[in-house]
Scaffold this motif. Structure first.
Motif, PDB file in Angstrom:
ATOM      1  N   ALA A  48       0.829  -1.207   0.000  1.00 46.25           N
ATOM      2  CA  ALA A  48       0.000   0.000   0.000  1.00 46.25           C
ATOM      3  C   ALA A  48       0.865   1.260   0.000  1.00 46.25           C
ATOM      4  N   LEU A  49       1.942   1.257   0.791  1.00 46.38           N
ATOM      5  CA  LEU A  49       2.851   2.409   0.786  1.00 46.38           C
ATOM      6  C   LEU A  49       3.412   2.649  -0.604  1.00 46.38           C
ATOM      7  N   GLY A  50       3.751   1.560  -1.303  1.00 49.47           N
ATOM      8  CA  GLY A  50       4.298   1.701  -2.648  1.00 49.47           C
ATOM      9  C   GLY A  50       3.270   2.185  -3.650  1.00 49.47           C
ATOM     10  N   PHE A  51       2.078   1.597  -3.627  1.00 53.10           N
ATOM     11  CA  PHE A  51       1.035   1.995  -4.579  1.00 53.10           C
ATOM     12  C   PHE A  51       0.564   3.423  -4.330  1.00 53.10           C
ATOM     13  N   LEU A  52       0.477   3.828  -3.071  1.00 52.12           N
ATOM     14  CA  LEU A  52       0.005   5.171  -2.724  1.00 52.12           C
ATOM     15  C   LEU A  52       1.128   6.201  -2.699  1.00 52.12           C
ATOM     16  N   ARG A  53       2.345   5.768  -3.059  1.00 48.29           N
ATOM     17  CA  ARG A  53       3.499   6.664  -3.149  1.00 48.29           C
ATOM     18  C   ARG A  53       3.788   7.327  -1.799  1.00 48.29           C
ATOM     19  N   LEU A  54       3.701   6.550  -0.738  1.00 47.14           N
ATOM     20  CA  LEU A  54       3.912   7.075   0.606  1.00 47.14           C
ATOM     21  C   LEU A  54       5.258   6.637   1.178  1.00 47.14           C
ATOM     22  N   GLY A  55       6.211   6.419   0.310  1.00 42.81           N
ATOM     23  CA  GLY A  55       7.504   5.941   0.757  1.00 42.81           C
ATOM     24  C   GLY A  55       8.227   6.875   1.695  1.00 42.81           C
ATOM     25  N   PHE A  56       7.867   8.162   1.667  1.00 38.61           N
ATOM     26  CA  PHE A  56       8.564   9.118   2.527  1.00 38.61           C
ATOM     27  C   PHE A  56       8.330   8.832   4.012  1.00 38.61           C
ATOM     28  N   ASN A  76      26.519   2.110  -9.197  1.00 40.14           N
ATOM     29  CA  ASN A  76      26.103   3.269  -9.992  1.00 40.14           C
ATOM     30  C   ASN A  76      24.829   3.004 -10.805  1.00 40.14           C
ATOM     31  N   TYR A  77      23.807   2.477 -10.138  1.00 39.68           N
ATOM     32  CA  TYR A  77      22.494   2.390 -10.759  1.00 39.68           C
ATOM     33  C   TYR A  77      21.449   2.814  -9.734  1.00 39.68           C
ATOM     34  N   HIS A  78      20.224   2.996 -10.190  1.00 37.96           N
ATOM     35  CA  HIS A  78      19.176   3.557  -9.328  1.00 37.96           C
ATOM     36  C   HIS A  78      18.111   2.515  -9.042  1.00 37.96           C
ATOM     37  N   ILE A  79      17.646   2.472  -7.802  1.00 38.36           N
ATOM     38  CA  ILE A  79      16.484   1.651  -7.474  1.00 38.36           C
ATOM     39  C   ILE A  79      15.346   2.563  -7.032  1.00 38.36           C
ATOM     40  N   ASP A  80      14.153   2.188  -7.410  1.00 32.61           N
ATOM     41  CA  ASP A  80      12.951   2.965  -7.114  1.00 32.61           C
ATOM     42  C   ASP A  80      12.385   2.503  -5.774  1.00 32.61           C
ATOM     43  N   GLY A  81      12.359   3.408  -4.779  1.00 35.33           N
ATOM     44  CA  GLY A  81      11.881   3.053  -3.451  1.00 35.33           C
ATOM     45  C   GLY A  81      10.452   2.553  -3.452  1.00 35.33           C
ATOM     46  N   ASN A  82       9.582   3.174  -4.253  1.00 37.37           N
ATOM     47  CA  ASN A  82       8.183   2.748  -4.287  1.00 37.37           C
ATOM     48  C   ASN A  82       8.028   1.386  -4.954  1.00 37.37           C
ATOM     49  N   LYS A  83       8.835   1.121  -5.998  1.00 37.36           N
ATOM     50  CA  LYS A  83       8.821  -0.212  -6.606  1.00 37.36           C
ATOM     51  C   LYS A  83       9.264  -1.264  -5.600  1.00 37.36           C
ATOM     52  N   GLU A  84      10.298  -0.927  -4.819  1.00 42.69           N
ATOM     53  CA  GLU A  84      10.795  -1.864  -3.820  1.00 42.69           C
ATOM     54  C   GLU A  84       9.722  -2.170  -2.781  1.00 42.69           C
ATOM     55  N   MET A  85       8.962  -1.155  -2.388  1.00 43.32           N
ATOM     56  CA  MET A  85       7.897  -1.377  -1.413  1.00 43.32           C
ATOM     57  C   MET A  85       6.834  -2.319  -1.967  1.00 43.32           C
ATOM     58  N   ILE A  86       6.492  -2.120  -3.223  1.00 42.56           N
ATOM     59  CA  ILE A  86       5.504  -3.010  -3.848  1.00 42.56           C
ATOM     60  C   ILE A  86       6.052  -4.430  -3.913  1.00 42.56           C
TER      61      ILE A  86
END
Length: 659
Positions: free
Chosen positions: A178-186, A353-363
């Motif tokens: 839910a945190l990932g889908f709702l973009r509440l990773g902060f 040297n690559y990027h991971i998406d915090g919201n994707k990780e939560m999902i």
């Protein structure tokens, strides 16, 4: 300003002052949309869908939620060779750790193996990290045991306890997704670095203390996790200590720590440390089997049933007496697991040297825990120790998790009887050796050197966990962190600015002692947004600065104070309470026969000052783009106005000459 004797200072003057623009007003809903977008979509994930045909948008959408679809077409045999080696390596660590951490959570050891089979497969498809190795972790295991153990005894009612563990894992997964889908990773950002350092160290200390039960061969042990309870339980049962267990545990602990030391000294031999836990299990099992040590006080795992994960969807317990504890446990352990997993993933992503998406990780974490709760698994995330081994083994993609899962699957199908004689003391040694790496005293010393408050946050978390409980330590750390933020907002820093010699630059006189004060002018800088929480403090603080400056001028015999310049460079926003405060400050300044001047207010501040009519109250000619221009304008007034000039005269001069 009343009858005053004007002086002629030599401070820089401004030939032409630039007006501070008032941004054009935006419709309310447009402004709200922009604010929500910046809050919840700072990475603008929808940008990739712009100007794309529908078919391409569908593909991009699937790739967003299933990153494997993005990198799988580019996968090569060379990648597979690297992932195969790293996957087998982390499997050798995952099997003994999984069994150990399941025991730590007061769950059947087989659940540790189950949890190293299904969740890694889900993460390999949905996770965005190439280096994260998924599995159970000690801190979450301890937290689950501590919270669920208060309501249900794992010894007296093991079946209900296990079902509640599955239910808590389900809620943790739902919360994470839910945190990932709702973009509440902060929300996870409220667990600061200092909080995590102290919490992890405290949890590691508690976990090590809990392993004294296995090292000493005790049958009965306290359910409390605090230092006092553990020590009382240990020293009131000295007559039941088993010397055979103590000797065996100390030998294996020494072996594990020695291999870790060698691997740190020679990083290319990382596999020695990675293989040490499995080697310890094999050696310990052989030793017990050959010497029949289980008959002499050395406790063993016993029977582990063969076969893959049985379904557990029907085992989820949503009944009212236990729903609240399962929900509470799931949310708290879910947040801890997220914080650890995302922090570990970002660390290794930075190295490569690559990027991971915090919201994707939560999902991804959420979905793997939901799937795990339905297949007899308990909470999993990305532990640092296993991920570090995966990274050092040269993994290229998340396929290493798939290889690890296949190795665990083979173990579940064919090799579980081999663990019958594995001594529990070896599992305790494995846990202790892993936990000692989480006590980062160097990071704590660094916090002390850099920021004493962060050190207090760290120690608050540590002491709260060690002398209270895991939950108390977490609450203390988060409370101190939030209190610090609130104090920063409620008591913002204000400072007096002076002119750096031979420049138009104005800086804090405490930081730059050679900065010159401007005769007749007091320049104050406010270092934070102005809100209801700090407006009263700022009003009183500005009044005190004025009092202090007037007292200083009287004692030194310098010219009297004429102008108050407020530097708004760091004021990013202001609310209605802040505007009311400015109106009160203007009245205070007017009563003292002074003039209030603003410098460099931002666009948001200017909009609100305009809407509140404060600009009309102060006069736009007294709002300047820079502190230098404001000082120049004030000096111009001091030079050109005659003694006895009134506020009306000064305003007239300002309108005529400073535009």
């Amino acid at each position: 300003m009343g009858n005053v004797d004007l002086v002629y200072p030599t401070a820089p003057t401004v030939e032409c002052a630039h007006r501070v623009a008032i941004p054009p007003s935006q419709p309310f809903f447009s402004s709200l949309k922009s604010s929500l977008k910046e809050t919840f979509f700072p990475d603008d994930p929808l940008r990739q869908f712009k100007n794309q045909p529908v078919s391409r948008r569908l593909v991009l959408g699937l790739q967003y939620f299933m990153p494997i679809l993005e990198w799988a077409p580019r996968y090569t045999f060379d990648f597979f060779k690297s992932d195969l080696v790293s996957g087998i390596t982390i499997a050798s660590l995952a099997i003994p750790q999984g069994i150990s951490y399941a025991k730590l959570a007061n769950l059947p050891p087989i659940l540790g193996l189950y949890s190293s089979f299904v969740p890694p497969l889900v993460y390999a498809m949905m996770g965005s990290s190439r280096d994260l190795a998924v599995g159970t972790v000690a801190v979450a295991s301890l937290l689950m045991a501590s919270m669920l153990g208060k309501e249900v005894s794992a010894i007296e009612n093991p079946k209900l306890y296990m079902h509640l563990a599955f239910t808590a894992t389900f809620f943790a997964g739902v919360f994470q997704a839910a945190l990932g889908f709702l973009r509440l990773g902060f929300i996870v950002d409220f667990l600061s670095h200092a909080t995590i350092v102290g919490f992890m160290a405290g949890a590691a200390t508690v976990v090590c203390l809990q392993q004294l039960k296995g090292i000493l061969g005790l049958q009965h042990f306290t359910t409390g996790t605090d230092l006092v309870s553990v020590m009382r339980s240990v020293f009131t049962q000295t007559h039941q200590w088993k010397w055979e267990s103590v000797v065996l545990g100390c030998c294996f602990l020494f072996y594990l720590l020695l291999t870790r030391y060698l691997s740190k000294r020679r990083p290319k031999f990382f596999w020695i440390s990675a293989a040490a836990p499995l080697t310890s299990v094999i050696l310990g099992s052989l030793l017990v089997y050959l010497t029949h040590a289980e008959k002499h006080g050395v406790q063993v795992i016993g029977h582990l049933k063969k076969g893959l994960n049985p379904p557990s969807l029907t085992d989820l317990n949503f009944s009212s007496p236990y729903l609240s504890i399962a929900l509470k446990t799931g949310i708290i352990t879910g947040v801890i697991a997220l914080a650890e997993g995302i922090a570990v993933g970002r660390s290794f992503a930075m190295f490569k040297n690559y990027h991971i998406d915090g919201n994707k990780e939560m999902i991804a974490f959420g979905m793997m825990n939901i799937a795990g709760s339905c297949t007899s698994c308990y909470l999993t995330t990305g532990p640092f120790s296993r991920s570090a081994v995966n990274y050092n083994a040269g993994c290229k993609t998340a396929v290493s998790n798939m290889v690890m899962a296949m190795a665990v699957m083979i173990t579940l199908l064919f090799l579980t009887p081999l663990f019958h004689y594995t001594p529990l003391v070896v599992l305790s040694s494995i846990i202790i050796s892993a936990m000692l790496g989480l006590i980062d005293y160097e990071a704590a010393l660094h916090l002390w050197q850099v920021d004493k408050i962060d050190f207090c946050v760290c120690m608050g978390a540590y002491l709260g966990v060690v002398f209270g409980s895991v939950e108390i330590g977490l609450v203390i750390a988060v409370a101190i962190s939030i209190l610090r933020v609130l104090l920063f907002v409620a008591r913002p820093r204000t400072s007096v600015l002076g002119n750096i010699p031979n420049s138009m630059i104005y800086r804090n006189v405490d930081q730059y002692p050679d900065a010159n004060s401007i005769p007749g002018i007091l320049i104050l800088q406010i270092d934070a947004p102005i809100y209801f929480a700090n407006s009263g403090y700022l009003r009183e603080r500005i009044s005190r600065w004025i009092d202090d400056e007037e007292d200083r001028l009287k004692q030194s015999g310098e010219s009297s104070l004429q102008y108050i310049i407020l530097d708004f460079s760091a004021v990013g926003s202001i609310d209605t309470s802040g505007i009311s405060m400015l109106e009160e400050v203007k009245k205070i300044v007017d009563r003292r026969g002074l003039k209030l001047v603003l410098a460099n207010p931002g666009s948001v501040v200017m909009k609100k000052l305009d809407r509140s009519k404060f600009i009309d109250l102060i006069g736009q000619e007294w709002i300047y783009l820079t502190v230098g221009e404001a000082v120049g304008a004030c000096n111009f007034m001091l030079h050109t106005c005659k003694p006895g000039a009134t506020n009306v005269d000064v305003d007239a001069h300002a309108r005529e000459n400073i535009v």
